[in-house]
Design a protein around this motif. Structure first.
Motif, PDB file in Angstrom:
ATOM      1  N   ARG A  26       0.848  -1.182   0.000  1.00 58.48           N
ATOM      2  CA  ARG A  26       0.000   0.000   0.000  1.00 58.48           C
ATOM      3  C   ARG A  26       0.887   1.236   0.000  1.00 58.48           C
ATOM      4  NH1 ARG A  26      -4.977  -1.319   4.222  1.00 58.48           N
ATOM      5  NH2 ARG A  26      -5.405  -3.431   3.505  1.00 58.48           N
ATOM      6  N   GLU A  27       0.362   2.312  -0.572  1.00 51.14           N
ATOM      7  CA  GLU A  27       1.170   3.530  -0.670  1.00 51.14           C
ATOM      8  C   GLU A  27       1.519   4.057   0.712  1.00 51.14           C
ATOM      9  OE1 GLU A  27       0.911   7.991  -2.662  1.00 51.14           O
ATOM     10  OE2 GLU A  27      -0.482   6.405  -3.275  1.00 51.14           O
ATOM     11  N   ASN A  28       0.533   4.148   1.587  1.00 52.09           N
ATOM     12  CA  ASN A  28       0.756   4.539   2.976  1.00 52.09           C
ATOM     13  C   ASN A  28      -0.151   3.686   3.852  1.00 52.09           C
ATOM     14  OD1 ASN A  28       2.614   6.905   2.871  1.00 52.09           O
ATOM     15  ND2 ASN A  28       0.994   7.703   1.558  1.00 52.09           N
ATOM     16  N   TYR A  29       0.406   3.170   4.942  1.00 47.30           N
ATOM     17  CA  TYR A  29      -0.371   2.269   5.789  1.00 47.30           C
ATOM     18  C   TYR A  29      -0.066   2.564   7.252  1.00 47.30           C
ATOM     19  CZ  TYR A  29      -2.412  -2.066   7.610  1.00 47.30           C
ATOM     20  OH  TYR A  29      -3.183  -2.988   8.284  1.00 47.30           O
ATOM     21  N   GLU A  30      -1.083   2.983   7.977  1.00 49.14           N
ATOM     22  CA  GLU A  30      -0.949   3.153   9.417  1.00 49.14           C
ATOM     23  C   GLU A  30      -1.255   1.814  10.079  1.00 49.14           C
ATOM     24  OE1 GLU A  30      -3.274   6.389  10.874  1.00 49.14           O
ATOM     25  OE2 GLU A  30      -1.743   7.856  10.319  1.00 49.14           O
ATOM     26  N   TRP A  31      -0.256   1.256  10.689  1.00 46.87           N
ATOM     27  CA  TRP A  31      -0.331  -0.113  11.197  1.00 46.87           C
ATOM     28  C   TRP A  31      -0.885  -0.100  12.614  1.00 46.87           C
ATOM     29  CZ3 TRP A  31       4.577  -3.735  11.613  1.00 46.87           C
ATOM     30  CH2 TRP A  31       4.165  -5.024  11.974  1.00 46.87           C
ATOM     31  N   TYR A  32      -2.096  -0.633  12.756  1.00 46.17           N
ATOM     32  CA  TYR A  32      -2.742  -0.815  14.056  1.00 46.17           C
ATOM     33  C   TYR A  32      -3.021  -2.300  14.259  1.00 46.17           C
ATOM     34  CZ  TYR A  32      -3.664   4.169  14.913  1.00 46.17           C
ATOM     35  OH  TYR A  32      -3.532   5.504  15.161  1.00 46.17           O
ATOM     36  N   SER A  37       8.939   5.538   0.133  1.00 42.85           N
ATOM     37  CA  SER A  37      10.280   5.183   0.606  1.00 42.85           C
ATOM     38  C   SER A  37      10.433   3.687   0.844  1.00 42.85           C
ATOM     39  CB  SER A  37      10.577   5.917   1.922  1.00 42.85           C
ATOM     40  OG  SER A  37       9.682   5.492   2.945  1.00 42.85           O
ATOM     41  N   GLU A  38       9.306   2.956   0.775  1.00 39.18           N
ATOM     42  CA  GLU A  38       9.275   1.514   1.031  1.00 39.18           C
ATOM     43  C   GLU A  38       9.855   1.193   2.403  1.00 39.18           C
ATOM     44  OE1 GLU A  38      11.118  -0.509  -2.208  1.00 39.18           O
ATOM     45  OE2 GLU A  38       9.524  -0.009  -3.622  1.00 39.18           O
ATOM     46  N   PHE A  39       9.503   2.057   3.383  1.00 36.68           N
ATOM     47  CA  PHE A  39       9.979   1.829   4.735  1.00 36.68           C
ATOM     48  C   PHE A  39       9.110   2.589   5.722  1.00 36.68           C
ATOM     49  CE2 PHE A  39      13.301   1.037   7.959  1.00 36.68           C
ATOM     50  CZ  PHE A  39      13.596  -0.269   7.611  1.00 36.68           C
ATOM     51  N   PHE A  40       9.391   2.389   7.001  1.00 29.91           N
ATOM     52  CA  PHE A  40       8.627   3.059   8.035  1.00 29.91           C
ATOM     53  C   PHE A  40       9.123   4.486   8.255  1.00 29.91           C
ATOM     54  CE2 PHE A  40       8.166  -1.456   9.060  1.00 29.91           C
ATOM     55  CZ  PHE A  40       6.792  -1.545   9.258  1.00 29.91           C
ATOM     56  N   THR A  41       8.249   5.325   8.804  1.00 29.82           N
ATOM     57  CA  THR A  41       8.633   6.706   9.103  1.00 29.82           C
ATOM     58  C   THR A  41       9.535   6.766  10.331  1.00 29.82           C
ATOM     59  OG1 THR A  41       6.609   6.970  10.413  1.00 29.82           O
ATOM     60  CG2 THR A  41       6.528   7.657   8.098  1.00 29.82           C
ATOM     61  N   GLU A  42       9.572   5.684  11.132  1.00 33.86           N
ATOM     62  CA  GLU A  42      10.447   5.587  12.293  1.00 33.86           C
ATOM     63  C   GLU A  42      11.420   4.427  12.086  1.00 33.86           C
ATOM     64  OE1 GLU A  42       8.022   6.517  16.192  1.00 33.86           O
ATOM     65  OE2 GLU A  42       6.835   5.240  14.864  1.00 33.86           O
ATOM     66  N   PRO A  43      12.522   4.398  12.866  1.00 37.47           N
ATOM     67  CA  PRO A  43      13.447   3.257  12.767  1.00 37.47           C
ATOM     68  C   PRO A  43      12.724   1.953  13.070  1.00 37.47           C
ATOM     69  CG  PRO A  43      14.435   5.033  14.051  1.00 37.47           C
ATOM     70  CD  PRO A  43      12.990   5.411  13.828  1.00 37.47           C
ATOM     71  N   ILE A  44      13.119   0.910  12.387  1.00 36.74           N
ATOM     72  CA  ILE A  44      12.447  -0.377  12.584  1.00 36.74           C
ATOM     73  C   ILE A  44      12.678  -0.908  13.997  1.00 36.74           C
ATOM     74  CG2 ILE A  44      14.260  -2.017  11.878  1.00 36.74           C
ATOM     75  CD1 ILE A  44      12.009  -3.267  10.057  1.00 36.74           C
ATOM     76  N   THR A  45      13.742  -0.438  14.650  1.00 34.09           N
ATOM     77  CA  THR A  45      13.972  -0.794  16.056  1.00 34.09           C
ATOM     78  C   THR A  45      12.784  -0.380  16.916  1.00 34.09           C
ATOM     79  OG1 THR A  45      16.342  -0.461  15.720  1.00 34.09           O
ATOM     80  CG2 THR A  45      15.564  -0.530  17.993  1.00 34.09           C
ATOM     81  N   LYS A  46      12.230   0.807  16.648  1.00 32.80           N
ATOM     82  CA  LYS A  46      11.084   1.298  17.398  1.00 32.80           C
ATOM     83  C   LYS A  46       9.849   0.429  17.140  1.00 32.80           C
ATOM     84  CE  LYS A  46       9.211   4.320  20.176  1.00 32.80           C
ATOM     85  NZ  LYS A  46       9.665   4.413  21.583  1.00 32.80           N
ATOM     86  N   ILE A  47       9.703  -0.023  15.903  1.00 33.67           N
ATOM     87  CA  ILE A  47       8.577  -0.896  15.547  1.00 33.67           C
ATOM     88  C   ILE A  47       8.664  -2.205  16.330  1.00 33.67           C
ATOM     89  CG2 ILE A  47       7.380  -2.046  13.654  1.00 33.67           C
ATOM     90  CD1 ILE A  47       7.417   1.027  13.464  1.00 33.67           C
ATOM     91  N   LYS A  48       9.867  -2.785  16.370  1.00 36.70           N
ATOM     92  CA  LYS A  48      10.056  -4.037  17.105  1.00 36.70           C
ATOM     93  C   LYS A  48       9.824  -3.836  18.598  1.00 36.70           C
ATOM     94  CE  LYS A  48      13.198  -6.671  14.160  1.00 36.70           C
ATOM     95  NZ  LYS A  48      14.515  -7.344  14.093  1.00 36.70           N
ATOM     96  N   GLU A  49      10.257  -2.684  19.100  1.00 36.29           N
ATOM     97  CA  GLU A  49      10.061  -2.395  20.524  1.00 36.29           C
ATOM     98  C   GLU A  49       8.577  -2.421  20.884  1.00 36.29           C
ATOM     99  OE1 GLU A  49      10.078   1.586  23.211  1.00 36.29           O
ATOM    100  OE2 GLU A  49      11.790   1.341  21.864  1.00 36.29           O
ATOM    101  N   ARG A  50       7.746  -1.795  20.058  1.00 35.79           N
ATOM    102  CA  ARG A  50       6.306  -1.769  20.340  1.00 35.79           C
ATOM    103  C   ARG A  50       5.701  -3.168  20.249  1.00 35.79           C
ATOM    104  NH1 ARG A  50       5.795   3.425  16.596  1.00 35.79           N
ATOM    105  NH2 ARG A  50       6.182   5.057  18.142  1.00 35.79           N
ATOM    106  N   LEU A  51       6.108  -3.933  19.238  1.00 37.67           N
ATOM    107  CA  LEU A  51       5.547  -5.273  19.063  1.00 37.67           C
ATOM    108  C   LEU A  51       5.903  -6.188  20.225  1.00 37.67           C
ATOM    109  CD1 LEU A  51       6.263  -5.780  15.250  1.00 37.67           C
ATOM    110  CD2 LEU A  51       4.012  -5.533  16.307  1.00 37.67           C
ATOM    111  N   ILE A  52       7.168  -6.198  20.628  1.00 38.68           N
ATOM    112  CA  ILE A  52       7.604  -7.089  21.704  1.00 38.68           C
ATOM    113  C   ILE A  52       7.001  -6.646  23.040  1.00 38.68           C
ATOM    114  CG2 ILE A  52       9.615  -7.892  23.004  1.00 38.68           C
ATOM    115  CD1 ILE A  52      11.192  -7.784  20.362  1.00 38.68           C
TER     116      ILE A  52
END
Length: 750
Positions: free
Chosen positions: A312-318, A368-383
């Motif tokens: 998707r062009e932009n996706y807010e992941w909830y 950009s085919e990536f997140f607006t934040e570092p992927i480390t932050k994404i993993k932090e929220r998931l874990i």
């Protein structure tokens, strides 16, 4: 001009080597020549063809020829060699090669096949309600002369009108066959090569609808896999806040293959240097979509489709967590209770929630085919979220802080934890999953265990004997999980491991009893699993009696053995007021009992009554070569010299049946590795550490009479040479040799 009779005549050659040499020398050059002519003639008209990669069957044929000359493989390979082919593939996408056109001379069926080949997963995706219209359009646009078929033991044709229904039927029956689309010509008479070249072009043009659909699906798969790779590549240590306390999370660099299309990357949650729990990020490359899961303490808490983000062009992941009790009635509305508590804790931990009480993970940007934040932050929220879910569910407890806020929730869009457990006793699949588990069980052991457990329709009882640490309990667990397609570490609701207690004196230890004092029936784990097996008779239930001869087996198991033999129900009680437990219970055919035994001075022998009603396997052979091959590189680099000495010691012990198993070896290696990580001025010398670990893990099990005189002499010489006369191990050997000479027997313990 092609003489078809000369080609099909190759199949009359019985010798595997000669037959394959003829295919390699005649069929493969012919197929390659025709494809080269095809590219030369039509490549300018369709420039895309010139970008494709050419794959051939030649290397496989050469391997077959080599194996056919090896007595070890010759019999297995005797029927190999019935075709030659050249295939054009589009390999421009990441991890998503696409078969475009294949020319195959199939000698066994006397056919020339011109086809496009695909695994089942794209059609699984397209069969979903939101995308089935694309599948319908593909079939509608397909030329009526295009043939569709699968190949199991033989070719199975699928009519275009029945194609979608067939896909849905495969899904229902849990089949995932490879699908072929194209043209089939008879391999007979005299055939012009130019005619085949033109038919290849006609087939290529007719396959445009299939190529279009599969190309789009391959694009989406490729984007998803690139995002998955980014998740795997980032192993930056994290800090997470849980209930007002900070924990460190370390992530392994290694991504391990668990089974086909499933991988895991371990992470570990530490409080200071103390490991609190471990988990892993599960990567499902085809399920049928590309997904990730967050597993904590062997329980999966978050699952989400990566494809939703990557395409998707932009996706807010909830993500919204929903709790479901598998196989139980939710009479007390526990699902909602857990959900409410989850929302409360997510808010306490400063998560952003939307109106539906789904929590925010991150925003993926298509540009950009990536997140607006570092992927480390994404993993932090998931874990962090997964750890909160584990705590709320009561399966893992973290120290609690304060501040409590409550909000209501409801949502239909976010995926849940619901899983359907499907069982299969397909032996090839079980072997594959067991081999992927990381354990070193040989195929002979797996096959023997499979046959012992399944050969009798009305009785399933296997006893595993052997030295400690050879993986008896692990074999039971990994086998039961493989039947359900689960990783060894995953929780299996259809497997229960029950440790036997020395005070088990009668059948109540298994089946429970009615307590007149408490006015209720006292249940057991064995009985609970047996009740579940009677309720869900379409699913196999596995129960392991661990160290079953710590008590007298014939005492506590007699009712079970009699019921299995007679097929009569067991009387549990006669009390009319007991509603939750039936008065009698049968041993159903889907109830599989496995027992592990150790033979030493603390255990009881097994009576003939028990032995006559079971298969008894012995697991004492240890394959340390495979164990070493599967060991993490960090251990190999550190303990190579120590490993060689441990193997030499193990070899000395084997002939006296005093050798050690995988558990002991694993624990010794981990202690040696841990010592190597200490500061240089504080760590033990590597051979001092090895001396110490041998004296703690190996020598304590050595005992015997004059028959072990030779063993003590060999070990004494080994320890003296490697550790010196003042080493702990050598001192033990010296004392034990003196005791043997004086008393005629010896042991480690004094």
């Amino acid at each position: 001009m092609i003489d078809a009779s000369g080609l099909v005549g190759i199949m009359e050659i019985e010798d595997t080597t000669l037959r394959n040499e003829r295919i390699l020398g005649e069929v493969q050059p012919l197929a390659r020549r025709i494809v080269d002519s095809f590219l030369e003639k039509y490549g300018e008209r369709e420039r895309y063809l010139l970008q494709l990669t050419v794959h051939t069957h030649e290397q496989t044929i050469r391997t077959t020829i080599t194996d056919s000359k090896n007595p070890k493989y010759a019999e297995k390979k005797q029927h190999y060699g019935d075709k030659g082919f050249v295939e054009l593939k589009d390999e421009s996408r990441y991890d998503s090669p696409l078969s475009i056109l294949k020319l195959e001379f199939h000698l066994a069926t006397r056919e020339i096949r011109m086809m496009m080949t695909s695994d089942f997963y794209p059609f699984w995706v397209l069969s979903k309600r939101t995308q089935i219209h694309e599948l319908e359009r593909m079939v509608e646009e397909l030329d009526e002369t295009v043939q569709i078929f699968t190949i199991d033991e033989k070719k199975n044709l699928i009519t275009q009108s029945e194609f979608i229904d067939t896909i849905l039927r495969y899904l229902k029956n849990k089949r995932r066959p490879t699908l072929h689309f194209g043209t089939i010509l008879p391999l007979e008479g005299m055939i012009e090569e130019a005619d085949i070249v033109d038919r290849l072009w006609n087939t290529y043009e007719m396959l445009q609808p299939v190529r279009s659909v599969l190309g789009k699906e391959a694009d989406e798969h490729s984007q998803s896999m690139l995002l998955m790779k980014a998740f795997q590549k980032d192993v930056t240590p994290l800090q997470i806040e849980l209930f007002s306390k900070t924990y460190e999370v370390k992530i392994d660099e290694e991504v391990k293959r668990i089974k086909t299309n499933e991988y895991k990357q371990m992470f570990y949650i530490y409080d200071q240097d103390q490991l609190i729990t471990e988990g892993h990020i599960a990567f499902f490359t085809r399920d049928p979509h590309e997904s990730i899961g967050i597993i904590v303490n062997n329980k999966g808490y978050i699952y989400h489709r990566i494809r939703k983000l990557a395409n998707r062009e932009n996706y807010e992941w909830y993500i919204k967590k929903s709790f479901y009790h598998r196989g139980k009635y939710n009479e007390n509305n526990e699902n909602q209770m857990y959900q409410d508590r989850t929302v409360e804790e997510l808010m306490n931990h400063q998560f952003t929630l939307n109106d539906a009480n789904a929590f925010y993970v991150g925003t993926y940007q298509g540009s950009s085919e990536f997140f607006t934040e570092p992927i480390t932050k994404i993993k932090e929220r998931l874990i962090t979220a997964a750890a909160i879910f584990a705590d709320v569910r009561g399966l893992l407890t973290f120290p609690k802080g304060t501040n409590q806020v409550v909000r209501e929730e409801e949502d239909d869009d976010i995926e849940s934890e619901v899983e359907e457990y499907a069982s299969s006793f397909d032996f090839a699949t079980i072997v594959d999953l067991v081999e992927q588990s990381g354990f070193t069980f040989s195929i002979d052991i797996i096959r023997d265990f499979y046959l012992n457990l399944t050969s009798l329709d009305d009785k399933h009882f296997v006893i595993l004997s052997g030295i400690s640490g050879t993986g008896k309990t692990q074999l039971c667990r990994v086998f039961a999980n493989a039947v359900y397609g689960l990783d060894y570490s995953e929780d299996n609701p259809y497997l229960k491991i029950v440790p036997v207690r020395p005070d088990w004196m009668d059948a109540t230890s298994l089946f429970g009893y009615y307590s007149s004092f408490e006015k209720r029936y006292m249940r057991t784990e064995f009985l609970d699993m047996l009740l579940q097996a009677n309720e869900e008779k379409d699913k196999p239930h596995f129960l392991v009696l661990d160290e079953m001869n710590l008590a007298r087996v014939e005492y506590y198991l007699s009712d079970y053995l009699s019921a299995v033999e007679s097929r009569k129900p067991i009387q549990l009680h006669t009390i009319d007021d007991v509603a939750d437990i039936p008065k009698t219970i049968e041993i159903p055919h889907n109830f599989y009992v496995m027992g592990t035994i150790n033979v030493d001075e603390t255990t009881h022998s097994i009576s003939d009554k028990v032995l006559d009603r079971s298969f008894v396997m012995t697991l004492s052979d240890v394959d340390f070569t495979s164990f070493w091959d599967q060991l993490d590189e960090k251990f190999k680099k550190t303990v190579q010299a120590e490993w060689d000495l441990l193997i030499a010691i193990h070899s000395s012990l084997v002939s006296y049946d005093l050798h050690f198993g995988y558990r002991t070896m694993n624990e010794m290696i981990r202690k040696l590795y841990k010592n190597s990580l200490l500061p240089e001025q504080l760590r033990m010398d590597r051979y001092e550490a090895l001396d110490r670990v041998i004296s703690e893990k190996v020598i304590p099990k050595i005992r015997g009479d004059e028959r072990i005189t030779g063993l003590l002499e060999v070990l004494s010489a080994t320890f003296l040479q490697n550790f010196g006369e003042y080493s702990t191990s050598y001192k033990h050997m010296k004392r034990m040799r003196e005791e043997l000479e004086r008393y005629g027997s010896t042991q480690f313990w004094r």
